[in-house]
Every structure is written in structure tokens, then in C-alpha cells.
Motif scaffolding. Structure first.
Motif: not given
Length: 158
Positions: A8-21
Motif C-alpha cells: 500500500x501507499x503507507x507501506x511504500x512510505x514506511x519502506x522509504x523511511x526504513x531506507x533513510x534510517x
């Protein structure tokens, strides 16, 4: 029964956040960022495990009246049994294919363990005759909504 999932869109944002961290943790070599990175990854793993477990052990029965007329709305019943002995299933959506005559999506907020839940639906069959290979789809976004897991169930009766 094939299990499918969609991010989902929330999952993409969460994955992007994981990548940044993760990038920030490796670049700065900060232990606190590594700890946060591990917590985010474990949240993603637990989410996938719990959503898959929520869909497992569900059994479906579609009860139709004895006499049905074509092109006339008829009441039917859906019975869902949770055969898991230790865990309930949460936030389950049930959709039928056009062959089933069921056009709406039925939502079950909770299906207790070792219990059967019954829901009434309206069905509409567009033509006369025998319907075979009725296909239904269970789906859930539980617990965090990162992915939508779907499993297709076929009833092998007429």
C-alpha cells in the motif's frame, strides 16, 4: 489457494523511511540509528507474519435458498469458520467473483477463535442454469496496513 499481497501507499512510505534510517545509520555509524533501523525492520516482519496468520485457518460456506430465480435479488448466507484454536482473525474483507452473484464486499471486524460467524448478503444471478467454480477472495490489511494480503478460495459445488 494462492496467497497474494500488494504494498500500500503507507507501506511504500514506511519502506522509504526504513531506507533513510538505514542509510543514515551506516553513514553516521550511530548505534541509536542502528537500533531504530532494527526496530523498523522487525515491525515490517511482524506485520507480514501477523497478516498472513490472520488469513490462515479460515473456512467458507455459502448457503443459498433452495429455489432461486434468475435476475431477481435473493438473500443468502455466508458462514466463515475460524479453525485456529488460539488466535482470532481481524479485519477480514470477503469479496465474491461475478460468478457468485455477490456484488458487495462483506467486512468482518473480528472472527473469534474456534467460532463461526454468519452474515446475510444479497445475490443476483444474471442467467439461468448451473453455476460452478464459485470463487471468493479473503483480504486483510491487518495489523498496520503496510500490505494488503489476499487469498482466493473456490467452492467446488453447484
Amino acid at each position: 489457494m494462492a496467497l497474494r499481497h500488494q504494498v500500500t501507499v503507507g507501506g511504500l512510505l514506511f519502506t522509504f523511511t526504513i531506507s533513510l534510517v538505514g542509510v543514515a545509520a551506516f553513514v553516521s555509524a550511530n548505534n541509536l540509528l542502528f537500533l531504530l533501523f532494527a526496530a523498523l525492520l522487525s515491525t515490517l516482519l511482524v506485520s507480514g507474519f501477523v497478516s498472513r496468520l490472520s488469513l490462515s485457518g479460515l473456512e467458507l460456506d455459502f448457503v443459498l435458498p433452495e429455489h432461486i430465480s434468475a435476475r431477481a435479488r435473493t438473500s443468502a448466507r455466508i458462514l466463515i469458520r475460524n479453525s485456529k484454536s488460539w488466535m482470532p482473525s481481524f479485519s477480514i474483507h470477503l469479496a465474491g467473483s461475478p460468478d457468485t452473484g455477490m456484488s458487495s464486499v462483506v467486512y468482518f471486524p473480528s472472527i473469534p477463535r474456534n467460532a463461526t460467524v454468519e452474515e446475510g448478503v444479497e445475490v443476483l444471478f444474471t442467467r439461468r442454469g448451473i453455476y460452478r467454480e464459485n470463487s471468493f477472495q479473503f483480504s486483510t490489511r491487518f495489523p498496520f496496513g503496510f500490505t494488503e494480503r489476499r487469498i482466493r478460495v473456490r467452492l467446488r459445488r453447484e
